[in-house]
Design a protein around this motif. Structure first.
Motif, PDB file in Angstrom:
ATOM      1  N   ASP A   1      31.737  16.620  35.069  1.00 22.04           N
ATOM      2  CA  ASP A   1      31.891  16.955  33.659  1.00 22.04           C
ATOM      3  C   ASP A   1      32.503  15.784  32.891  1.00 22.04           C
ATOM      4  OD1 ASP A   1      34.717  17.000  34.086  1.00 22.04           O
ATOM      5  OD2 ASP A   1      34.555  19.047  34.833  1.00 22.04           O
TER       6      ASP A   1
ATOM      7  N   LYS B   1      35.420  14.769  32.250  1.00 23.66           N
ATOM      8  CA  LYS B   1      36.566  14.048  32.818  1.00 23.66           C
ATOM      9  C   LYS B   1      36.224  13.181  34.031  1.00 23.66           C
ATOM     10  CE  LYS B   1      40.303  16.970  31.200  1.00 23.66           C
ATOM     11  NZ  LYS B   1      41.397  17.872  31.586  1.00 23.66           N
ATOM     12  N   ASP B   2      34.950  13.118  34.384  1.00 27.93           N
ATOM     13  CA  ASP B   2      34.567  12.249  35.493  1.00 27.93           C
ATOM     14  C   ASP B   2      34.308  10.814  35.055  1.00 27.93           C
ATOM     15  OD1 ASP B   2      34.686  13.798  37.930  1.00 27.93           O
ATOM     16  OD2 ASP B   2      33.218  15.092  36.965  1.00 27.93           O
ATOM     17  N   ILE B   3      34.430  10.541  33.771  1.00 26.34           N
ATOM     18  CA  ILE B   3      34.358   9.148  33.310  1.00 26.34           C
ATOM     19  C   ILE B   3      35.625   8.453  33.805  1.00 26.34           C
ATOM     20  CG2 ILE B   3      35.540   9.542  31.088  1.00 26.34           C
ATOM     21  CD1 ILE B   3      33.439   7.603  29.844  1.00 26.34           C
ATOM     22  N   THR B   4      35.558   7.126  34.022  1.00 30.02           N
ATOM     23  CA  THR B   4      36.769   6.424  34.444  1.00 30.02           C
ATOM     24  C   THR B   4      37.659   6.172  33.222  1.00 30.02           C
ATOM     25  OG1 THR B   4      35.871   4.205  34.129  1.00 30.02           O
ATOM     26  CG2 THR B   4      35.492   5.223  36.275  1.00 30.02           C
ATOM     27  N   VAL B   5      38.922   5.903  33.485  1.00 31.37           N
ATOM     28  CA  VAL B   5      39.865   5.617  32.404  1.00 31.37           C
ATOM     29  C   VAL B   5      39.357   4.409  31.610  1.00 31.37           C
ATOM     30  CG1 VAL B   5      42.225   4.896  31.886  1.00 31.37           C
ATOM     31  CG2 VAL B   5      41.795   6.598  33.691  1.00 31.37           C
ATOM     32  N   LYS B   6      38.876   3.397  32.337  1.00 34.41           N
ATOM     33  CA  LYS B   6      38.333   2.194  31.689  1.00 34.41           C
ATOM     34  C   LYS B   6      37.119   2.548  30.827  1.00 34.41           C
ATOM     35  CE  LYS B   6      38.539  -1.553  34.234  1.00 34.41           C
ATOM     36  NZ  LYS B   6      38.231  -2.229  35.519  1.00 34.41           N
TER      37      LYS B   6
ATOM     38  N   LEU C   1      36.376   5.387  29.453  1.00 36.77           N
ATOM     39  CA  LEU C   1      36.794   6.162  28.277  1.00 36.77           C
ATOM     40  C   LEU C   1      37.359   5.242  27.195  1.00 36.77           C
ATOM     41  CD1 LEU C   1      37.219   8.930  26.944  1.00 36.77           C
ATOM     42  CD2 LEU C   1      39.434   9.068  28.110  1.00 36.77           C
ATOM     43  N   GLU C   2      38.172   4.281  27.601  1.00 37.94           N
ATOM     44  CA  GLU C   2      38.738   3.346  26.625  1.00 37.94           C
ATOM     45  C   GLU C   2      37.634   2.579  25.900  1.00 37.94           C
ATOM     46  OE1 GLU C   2      43.065   2.434  28.763  1.00 37.94           O
ATOM     47  OE2 GLU C   2      41.602   0.813  28.564  1.00 37.94           O
TER      48      GLU C   2
ATOM     49  N   PHE D   1      35.444  15.590  24.012  1.00 31.73           N
ATOM     50  CA  PHE D   1      36.408  14.927  24.889  1.00 31.73           C
ATOM     51  C   PHE D   1      36.619  13.459  24.495  1.00 31.73           C
ATOM     52  CE2 PHE D   1      37.550  12.684  28.874  1.00 31.73           C
ATOM     53  CZ  PHE D   1      38.782  13.274  29.067  1.00 31.73           C
TER      54      PHE D   1
ATOM     55  N   HIS E   1      31.104   1.018  36.544  1.00 34.48           N
ATOM     56  CA  HIS E   1      30.466   1.845  37.568  1.00 34.48           C
ATOM     57  C   HIS E   1      31.110   3.223  37.700  1.00 34.48           C
ATOM     58  CE1 HIS E   1      27.824  -1.257  39.140  1.00 34.48           C
ATOM     59  NE2 HIS E   1      28.817  -2.110  39.048  1.00 34.48           N
ATOM     60  N   ASN E   2      30.388   4.091  38.376  1.00 36.86           N
ATOM     61  CA  ASN E   2      30.907   5.420  38.688  1.00 36.86           C
ATOM     62  C   ASN E   2      30.154   5.962  39.902  1.00 36.86           C
ATOM     63  OD1 ASN E   2      32.223   7.982  38.462  1.00 36.86           O
ATOM     64  ND2 ASN E   2      32.385   7.692  36.263  1.00 36.86           N
TER      65      ASN E   2
END
Lengths: 278, 278
Positions: free
Chosen positions: B11, B13-18, B20-21, B48, B109-110
């Motif tokens: 969902d 929140k599975d994006i990385t912190v980087k 998202l920034e 989100f 990446h993810n």
């Protein structure tokens, strides 16, 4: 609950938002420290998470898994793994132990080298079996990975070669004296991997074989994939001997059959573009 | 700068912190919407991220890439991809166009299905070529994926089967009338994939072949990998016909040679544990 959380490949901010939230709520947070490394150390992670980390070396995880899992019925324990949690067999073992103890577990995935290598433009669908290239010693020079690369090559597939990591290794002398003194960590570079592969090519020729992988086989060297200073070099296996890729971790790909779009992408990283003109 | 950002598999929140920034600093943010889906829709992501998303369908990316890349010399543009950005060829193409236009790019990446399938306990190193299983129609029943699975099986390797996704497809009638009316999206389920595979097994037998993959081959069905309600079922290919895995996306694995630790893991998800006792 046991949480297995992937950290991705670059630095502290490559954790997912979900992963970060879980880390911050856990009672104990272990950092697995022997199958891979980030470009930042434990301290940088601790600062970013606002949480103390417990380093878990191979011994801890394989022999003292019960310490990791202690009280995980009542509290939340996180086990952080560079890349994705299921890159290494050890972590399946931890899951099985948790299940046997009746501890629920959850996995929070992240990028691993196995999918992030796609950044060089080779299609992930076209990779065959992944191999590990280990450091040769004076007395131990295994060649079995070469046969797997050859098999992939015959099938037209690329091979991702994971390069050896030696962390917390003891010299034979220290081991025999029972001294817990460890050698400094060693990470195999693309150049060393290429040298070993070329030595095998020579061996095979002397044995009368005509190797499918040769000096001219197109390879890709990758360093610090996912980090800001990531480096990629494409060229022949011979050219990989002198490729300058900097610090660890390194990986190497031996290509199989190349699709035109893959060739276009590899050109972006060519040591010598002429190779890709034919 | 063009940023290609992986969203992972579950969902928002599975994006990385980087990641998202970066999304939050970009002038335009595209969401690629045809190679995969999350368990949440565009609106949940927008809420989100606090950012409006532009849906990019196949047409936009393949035929109007210049729109995506417009002004990316001066401003930051993000292109969001479910999973990892290099799961699909299309995205290499976007990178090549950017490079030709002198636009710098970066990849964040993810996790993708290609590494997250490790959650079922099969070793990622032991996967051969990945295949795609497409929806059969009355007149088009390709079997080529079966030959690739067979080849992997002969080599002892597992095969990850990605199951067909039909998004924004027109019926032949609407296509011929030039009407831009699209069929509802369809996602192949493990059961349908198993049915098609079993039909091929029958065909091959009628042709006098003795297929390497049969009703009794151990398979793994996976649904919504990485999401909270992820489901995994292991059993024979025959058992996959009736496996209840719920909503999309589904994937299936046809196993090769199983290591004892892999068998232990597959038991956790067994439709019928007896299969794994031998």
């Amino acid at each position: 609950m046991l949480y297995l959380i992937g950290l991705g490949l670059g630095d502290a901010k490559d954790i997912t938002v979900k992963g970060l939230e879980v880390v911050q709520q856990c009672s104990r947070v272990y950092l697995e420290a022997y199958t891979s490394i980030l470009t930042v150390g434990k301290e940088a992670l601790e600062e970013f998470y606002g949480k103390e980390l417990i380093l878990a070396d191979r011994e801890t995880v394989e022999q003292n898994a019960d310490t990791v899992l202690k009280d995980a019925h009542q509290c939340d324990v996180a086990f952080l793994v560079v890349g994705d949690p299921f890159g290494a067999t050890t972590h399946s073992d931890l899951v099985l132990r948790a299940v046997k103890l009746g501890i629920p577990y959850r996995v929070i995935h992240n990028a691993s080298i196995l999918n992030a290598v796609g950044c060089c433009g080779l299609q992930l669908y076209s990779f065959g079996e992944t191999v590990s290239i280990v450091f040769w010693t004076d007395t131990w020079k295994p060649e079995s990975f070469f046969d797997k690369i050859t098999k992939n090559k015959k099938n037209g597939m690329h091979t991702l070669c994971l390069l050896d990591i030696k962390v917390k290794e003891q010299s034979l002398e220290n081991l025999m004296r029972g001294k817990k003194i460890y050698d400094p960590p060693r990470y195999m570079r693309v150049n060393e991997a290429a040298e070993q592969l070329l030595a095998i090519v020579q061996n095979r020729r002397q044995e009368g074989e005509e190797p499918k992988v040769t000096e001219d086989t197109v390879c890709v060297g990758l360093a610090r994939v996912g980090a800001v200073d990531q480096k990629i070099a494409s060229g022949t296996l011979q050219e990989m001997i002198t490729a300058e890729l900097g610090g660890p971790l390194h990986s190497m790909i031996i290509t199989g059959i190349l699709h035109p779009l893959e060739i276009e992408m590899l050109k972006l990283f060519a040591v010598n573009k002429v190779i890709f003109e034919n």
